[in-house]
Design a protein around this motif. Sequence first.
Motif, mmCIF file in Angstrom:
data_model
loop_
_atom_site.group_PDB
_atom_site.id
_atom_site.type_symbol
_atom_site.label_atom_id
_atom_site.label_comp_id
_atom_site.label_asym_id
_atom_site.label_seq_id
_atom_site.Cartn_x
_atom_site.Cartn_y
_atom_site.Cartn_z
ATOM 1 N N LEU A 1 1.278 -0.916 -0.087
ATOM 2 C CA LEU A 1 -0.125 -0.001 0.302
ATOM 3 C C LEU A 1 0.867 1.036 0.001
ATOM 4 C CD1 LEU A 1 -1.894 -1.716 1.141
ATOM 5 C CD2 LEU A 1 -3.237 0.187 2.459
ATOM 6 N N GLY A 2 0.487 2.773 -0.329
ATOM 7 C CA GLY A 2 0.913 3.689 -0.220
ATOM 8 C C GLY A 2 0.006 4.390 -1.206
ATOM 9 N N LEU A 3 0.383 5.784 -0.946
ATOM 10 C CA LEU A 3 -0.404 6.802 -1.804
ATOM 11 C C LEU A 3 0.698 7.802 -2.664
ATOM 12 C CD1 LEU A 3 -1.122 9.581 1.125
ATOM 13 C CD2 LEU A 3 -2.434 7.547 0.255
ATOM 14 N N VAL A 4 0.148 7.335 -4.277
ATOM 15 C CA VAL A 4 0.694 8.177 -5.507
ATOM 16 C C VAL A 4 0.118 9.532 -6.207
ATOM 17 C CG1 VAL A 4 -1.080 6.917 -6.501
ATOM 18 C CG2 VAL A 4 1.267 7.510 -7.403
ATOM 19 N N LYS A 5 0.895 9.958 -6.282
ATOM 20 C CA LYS A 5 -0.020 11.171 -6.524
ATOM 21 C C LYS A 5 0.684 11.836 -8.197
ATOM 22 C CE LYS A 5 1.942 16.288 -7.559
ATOM 23 N NZ LYS A 5 2.933 17.370 -7.264
ATOM 24 N N THR A 6 -1.145 11.601 -8.618
ATOM 25 C CA THR A 6 -1.935 11.176 -10.275
ATOM 26 C C THR A 6 -1.329 12.338 -10.953
ATOM 27 O OG1 THR A 6 -3.862 11.352 -9.700
ATOM 28 C CG2 THR A 6 -2.862 9.039 -9.903
ATOM 29 N N ILE A 7 -1.754 13.922 -10.164
ATOM 30 C CA ILE A 7 -1.881 14.781 -11.289
ATOM 31 C C ILE A 7 -0.864 15.972 -10.866
ATOM 32 C CG2 ILE A 7 -3.132 17.223 -10.747
ATOM 33 C CD1 ILE A 7 -4.885 14.639 -11.071
ATOM 34 N N PRO A 8 0.030 15.500 -12.289
ATOM 35 C CA PRO A 8 1.029 16.418 -12.007
ATOM 36 C C PRO A 8 0.852 18.372 -11.135
ATOM 37 C CG PRO A 8 1.130 15.881 -13.979
ATOM 38 C CD PRO A 8 -0.223 15.840 -13.063
ATOM 39 N N ASP A 9 1.815 19.255 -11.094
ATOM 40 C CA ASP A 9 1.940 20.097 -10.704
ATOM 41 C C ASP A 9 1.394 20.995 -11.748
ATOM 42 O OD1 ASP A 9 2.360 19.724 -7.893
ATOM 43 O OD2 ASP A 9 4.137 19.852 -7.981
ATOM 44 N N GLY A 10 0.509 22.190 -12.043
ATOM 45 C CA GLY A 10 0.450 23.159 -12.847
ATOM 46 C C GLY A 10 -0.579 22.182 -13.924
ATOM 47 N N PHE A 11 -1.349 20.451 -13.385
ATOM 48 C CA PHE A 11 -2.849 20.286 -13.792
ATOM 49 C C PHE A 11 -4.028 20.405 -13.050
ATOM 50 C CE2 PHE A 11 1.989 18.941 -16.778
ATOM 51 C CZ PHE A 11 0.980 18.617 -17.752
ATOM 52 N N SER A 12 -5.027 20.653 -13.709
ATOM 53 C CA SER A 12 -6.182 20.395 -13.503
ATOM 54 C C SER A 12 -6.610 19.130 -12.947
ATOM 55 C CB SER A 12 -7.381 20.949 -14.378
ATOM 56 O OG SER A 12 -7.362 22.803 -14.665
ATOM 57 N N PRO A 13 -6.480 18.909 -11.711
ATOM 58 C CA PRO A 13 -7.644 17.455 -11.931
ATOM 59 C C PRO A 13 -8.387 16.417 -12.595
ATOM 60 C CG PRO A 13 -8.368 19.119 -9.634
ATOM 61 C CD PRO A 13 -7.445 19.333 -10.923
ATOM 62 N N LEU B 1 -1.316 5.433 -16.377
ATOM 63 C CA LEU B 1 -0.604 4.401 -17.681
ATOM 64 C C LEU B 1 0.844 4.981 -18.384
ATOM 65 C CD1 LEU B 1 -3.869 3.831 -20.246
ATOM 66 C CD2 LEU B 1 -2.518 2.518 -19.157
ATOM 67 N N GLY B 2 1.387 5.587 -16.822
ATOM 68 C CA GLY B 2 3.117 5.988 -17.824
ATOM 69 C C GLY B 2 3.014 6.954 -18.808
ATOM 70 N N TYR B 3 2.178 7.444 -18.464
ATOM 71 C CA TYR B 3 1.966 8.853 -19.892
ATOM 72 C C TYR B 3 1.783 10.199 -19.595
ATOM 73 C CZ TYR B 3 1.584 5.012 -23.654
ATOM 74 O OH TYR B 3 1.232 3.815 -23.823
ATOM 75 N N SER B 4 2.933 10.398 -19.258
ATOM 76 C CA SER B 4 2.804 11.804 -18.298
ATOM 77 C C SER B 4 2.095 12.626 -19.351
ATOM 78 C CB SER B 4 5.063 12.158 -18.484
ATOM 79 O OG SER B 4 5.211 13.261 -17.538
ATOM 80 N N PRO B 5 1.150 13.366 -18.467
ATOM 81 C CA PRO B 5 0.683 14.639 -19.230
ATOM 82 C C PRO B 5 1.491 16.011 -19.527
ATOM 83 C CG PRO B 5 -0.562 14.159 -17.017
ATOM 84 C CD PRO B 5 0.669 12.913 -17.347
ATOM 85 N N LYS B 6 2.645 15.741 -18.861
ATOM 86 C CA LYS B 6 3.683 17.131 -19.353
ATOM 87 C C LYS B 6 4.266 16.770 -21.046
ATOM 88 C CE LYS B 6 5.092 17.749 -14.347
ATOM 89 N NZ LYS B 6 6.192 18.204 -13.642
ATOM 90 N N LYS B 7 4.369 15.524 -21.336
ATOM 91 C CA LYS B 7 4.857 15.092 -22.347
ATOM 92 C C LYS B 7 3.789 14.944 -23.137
ATOM 93 C CE LYS B 7 7.801 11.794 -25.346
ATOM 94 N NZ LYS B 7 8.280 10.931 -24.105
ATOM 95 N N TYR B 8 2.687 14.256 -23.038
ATOM 96 C CA TYR B 8 1.886 13.766 -23.829
ATOM 97 C C TYR B 8 0.407 14.403 -23.996
ATOM 98 C CZ TYR B 8 4.633 9.480 -24.195
ATOM 99 O OH TYR B 8 5.932 9.117 -24.569
ATOM 100 N N TYR B 9 0.186 15.564 -23.452
ATOM 101 C CA TYR B 9 -1.274 16.005 -22.969
ATOM 102 C C TYR B 9 -1.845 16.933 -23.803
ATOM 103 C CZ TYR B 9 -5.299 17.285 -20.587
ATOM 104 O OH TYR B 9 -7.009 17.660 -20.526
ATOM 105 N N THR B 10 -2.359 17.035 -24.873
ATOM 106 C CA THR B 10 -3.915 17.658 -25.938
ATOM 107 C C THR B 10 -4.812 18.007 -25.134
ATOM 108 O OG1 THR B 10 -3.905 16.229 -27.622
ATOM 109 C CG2 THR B 10 -1.090 16.978 -27.746
ATOM 110 N N GLY B 11 -4.792 17.874 -24.352
ATOM 111 C CA GLY B 11 -6.534 17.962 -24.663
ATOM 112 C C GLY B 11 -6.923 16.927 -23.644
ATOM 113 N N ARG B 12 -8.382 17.030 -23.062
ATOM 114 C CA ARG B 12 -9.464 15.923 -22.996
ATOM 115 C C ARG B 12 -10.439 15.610 -24.104
ATOM 116 N NH1 ARG B 12 -12.957 14.295 -18.031
ATOM 117 N NH2 ARG B 12 -14.574 13.234 -18.419
#
Length: 399
Positions: free
Chosen positions: A40-52, A62-73
């Motif tokens: 068990l543990g805690l994980v931060k899934t929302i990177p700093d600067g991104f809306s939850p 899934l291992g796709y860093s939003p900082k690199k891959y995110y283009t919008g919902r």
Amino acid sequence: MKYILVLGDGMADLVVPGGKTPLEAANKPNIDALACSGRLGLVKTIPDGFSPGSDTANLSVLGYSPKKYYTGRSPLEAVSLGIDLGDGDLAFRANLVTLSEDEPFENKTMVDYSAGEISSAEAKELIAAVDEKLGGGAFKFYAGKSYRHIMVAKNGIEGGILTPPHDISGQKITNYLPKGVYREEFLRLYAEANAVLENHPINEARRRRGLNPANCIWLWGEGRQPKLDSFWEKYGKRGAMISAVDLLKGIGRAAGMTVLEVEGATGTLDTNFSGKAEAALSALNDHDFVYIHIEAPDECGHHGDFFGKTKAIEKIDSEIVAKIVKSLSGRGEDFSLLILPDHTTPIQRMTHGSEAVPYLMWSSKQKLGSFPRYDEITAASSGVFVDAGELLPAFFALV
């Protein structure tokens, strides 16, 4: 070794003084039994600067860093719907919503961000009416599922300031109307869509049945065509995605995963929980990894429904986790489970939060730890904190 990730969307909550979170209150003997020999543990899934949101959080898991891959919902949902976005196109989520009916438009209240979780059949007809009146030229509307739809702006310009409707439930829309690029165009679309939908026969019939009418659209989540690396090339695993919502299906398709359809999967509390487990077990015959996404806890969180959220967690335990563990154990199959939410959706706030979420990792081949149960408090007591959502490398290392 087979790998199964069970993601209860928005399943985590905040601790209420003198009370319990839904994860603490839920009767979930199967998940808690896994915690007895799990990590068990805690994980931060929302990177700093991104809306939850489920977009950034599920990409992160899934291992796709939003900082690199995110283009919008919305472009991820567009992929799921088979919408061909050109290089200059900008996609937007178009919710069918319920606004209050008596005030001037700018003073209306966001009564229901999902228009009473309107059926896909009703919504398809309403979106067709909107597209017939407002589509063509710069804008085109596409029907999705339930209240979730897409609008595409040809050769669109980024820079809108748009608020998700589930963030303003019960509030006046005055301060949340579109700003920035397209402000005037979107205000016109809202007003004209309201005129088209207000007295549409479907909405008149919904009122007669005591249901919320889908009397307006609400635009948000702009973005351009996503480009994800292949899941197979990234991990060397054949992956499958199971979800009722277009967002997750779009992520799966963009990553080259097999996207499975489950009859009766609705994204709400009445979804086909058992069907998702059966689809996962079938997929594991020729896949290494299955991602099972369950939207129901998040929907209940947005409605402030503590008991519904608790019930959703109990169904995940009894109809998904129990079935998978029993079946794979009976086969004599070595397997690992990863159970977690993508983000918090606290009952008190009725919208997403950026707090770290609890995860449970379990293997049939080795004891990873020993905890009495799985919930936010117990996970925090482990002292384990993962500062980014990419848990899969560690998960796939369980051999």
